[in-house]
Enzyme design. Sequence first.
Site, PDB file in Angstrom:
ATOM      1  N   VAL A  34      -8.057  48.504  12.376  1.00  0.00           N
ATOM      2  CA  VAL A  34      -8.196  49.814  11.983  1.00  0.00           C
ATOM      3  C   VAL A  34      -8.540  50.703  12.969  1.00  0.00           C
ATOM      4  O   VAL A  34      -8.825  50.440  14.301  1.00  0.00           O
ATOM      5  CB  VAL A  34      -9.630  50.019  11.149  1.00  0.00           C
ATOM      6  CG1 VAL A  34      -9.184  49.367   9.576  1.00  0.00           C
ATOM      7  CG2 VAL A  34     -11.039  49.400  11.799  1.00  0.00           C
ATOM      8  N   VAL A  90       1.243  46.746  16.113  1.00  0.00           N
ATOM      9  CA  VAL A  90       1.355  48.171  16.216  1.00  0.00           C
ATOM     10  C   VAL A  90      -0.275  48.676  16.558  1.00  0.00           C
ATOM     11  O   VAL A  90      -0.311  49.708  17.550  1.00  0.00           O
ATOM     12  CB  VAL A  90       1.780  48.874  15.225  1.00  0.00           C
ATOM     13  CG1 VAL A  90       1.620  50.442  15.186  1.00  0.00           C
ATOM     14  CG2 VAL A  90       3.262  48.505  14.711  1.00  0.00           C
ATOM     15  N   LYS A  91      -1.490  48.150  16.026  1.00  0.00           N
ATOM     16  CA  LYS A  91      -2.618  48.242  16.709  1.00  0.00           C
ATOM     17  C   LYS A  91      -2.754  48.038  18.138  1.00  0.00           C
ATOM     18  O   LYS A  91      -3.256  48.886  18.674  1.00  0.00           O
ATOM     19  CB  LYS A  91      -3.433  47.571  15.644  1.00  0.00           C
ATOM     20  CG  LYS A  91      -5.361  47.739  16.175  1.00  0.00           C
ATOM     21  CD  LYS A  91      -5.455  49.283  16.195  1.00  0.00           C
ATOM     22  CE  LYS A  91      -6.810  49.539  16.884  1.00  0.00           C
ATOM     23  NZ  LYS A  91      -7.840  48.888  16.391  1.00  0.00           N
ATOM     24  N   LEU A  92      -2.165  47.017  18.463  1.00  0.00           N
ATOM     25  CA  LEU A  92      -2.324  46.804  20.018  1.00  0.00           C
ATOM     26  C   LEU A  92      -1.370  47.718  20.621  1.00  0.00           C
ATOM     27  O   LEU A  92      -2.066  48.298  21.828  1.00  0.00           O
ATOM     28  CB  LEU A  92      -1.880  45.293  20.271  1.00  0.00           C
ATOM     29  CG  LEU A  92      -2.952  44.116  19.887  1.00  0.00           C
ATOM     30  CD1 LEU A  92      -2.049  42.842  19.787  1.00  0.00           C
ATOM     31  CD2 LEU A  92      -4.146  44.182  20.564  1.00  0.00           C
ATOM     32  N   ASN A 138      -3.692  50.872  20.995  1.00  0.00           N
ATOM     33  CA  ASN A 138      -4.750  50.784  21.819  1.00  0.00           C
ATOM     34  C   ASN A 138      -4.322  50.951  23.318  1.00  0.00           C
ATOM     35  O   ASN A 138      -5.001  51.472  24.101  1.00  0.00           O
ATOM     36  CB  ASN A 138      -5.680  49.387  21.593  1.00  0.00           C
ATOM     37  CG  ASN A 138      -6.549  49.762  20.268  1.00  0.00           C
ATOM     38  OD1 ASN A 138      -6.398  50.660  19.609  1.00  0.00           O
ATOM     39  ND2 ASN A 138      -7.367  48.814  20.114  1.00  0.00           N
TER      40      ASN A 138
END
Length: 303
Positions: free
Chosen positions: A121, A171-173, A176
């Site tokens: 998230v 995709v979250k990495l 970030n």
Amino acid sequence: MNTSTDRRIAVIGLGAMGGAMAATLHKTGWAVTGFDPSEAARAAASAAGIATTASLEDVAGTPYAVLSLPAASIVEATVPQLLAKPGTVAIIDTTTSEPATSKQMADLAEKQGAAFVDAPVSGGRDGAAAGSLSAFVGATDAALQAAEPVLLALTGGKFSHIGGPGSGNVVKLLNNVLAAANLVSVGEALGVAKAYGIDPATAAASISEASGGSKVSANMYPNWVLTGTHDSGFSLGLMARDAALAVDVARQIGENPSLLGAVASQWQDALAALGPRADFTEIARTVAPAITPAGAPGTAAVA
């Protein structure tokens, strides 16, 4: 795959994010039981009216579970314990984890008729408390359907089904590491502005209305860096880990993102200078110390 209208849910990990998510689920009518090995974290959740337990075994087989954990290795140790008893419908992993781990956990859950989705998230503790997080979801269609009631409660519908298991983590990495790069580049730019005698806040506001603007220039620097509060609630240690992991995941498939690799290296330098418990916005103290009230690491604060 299991289905259920039972609104019992376990929240595993009651830190800043997990605790806020547990409170949101509690407020929206879910019967929440929180687990955390930290007595202090359990006490904070209890003060918010949430039932807690000191034993992970107590929540095994709960229809739904949300994970908010610090590392993929802990996810790998936790999921089999949750599946040790029948009854699990869906496990929603909000951890910024690793794609290989999520694929393994999804396979394990599916063999037991349960769903596992990687749903890291974005939105911080404020978004978690408001039920307005964004989520990057990796899951099969069937797993997503099973987990959807929980995702809706946590995000208000602001989740993107990226693809199969593990794709949400990827995709979250990437998100970030892009934020990490932007924190460095905006800091350096505002440092240049100050060297020219321009107020960094004025420069940030102007840039934020133009093509170079971003959430970093519009919100993070004005609210947390230029004020010196550095109280985002997300640690420098976690961001340094995520940036390094993003580059590592890329290299595992033969990609070599040189700029992102350089950014990850800068975050490791900041980690060495400031320590893992520093707020992630304190990266500015190493890349643009002249614009931060606390100045460079090891120097006296600016009066």
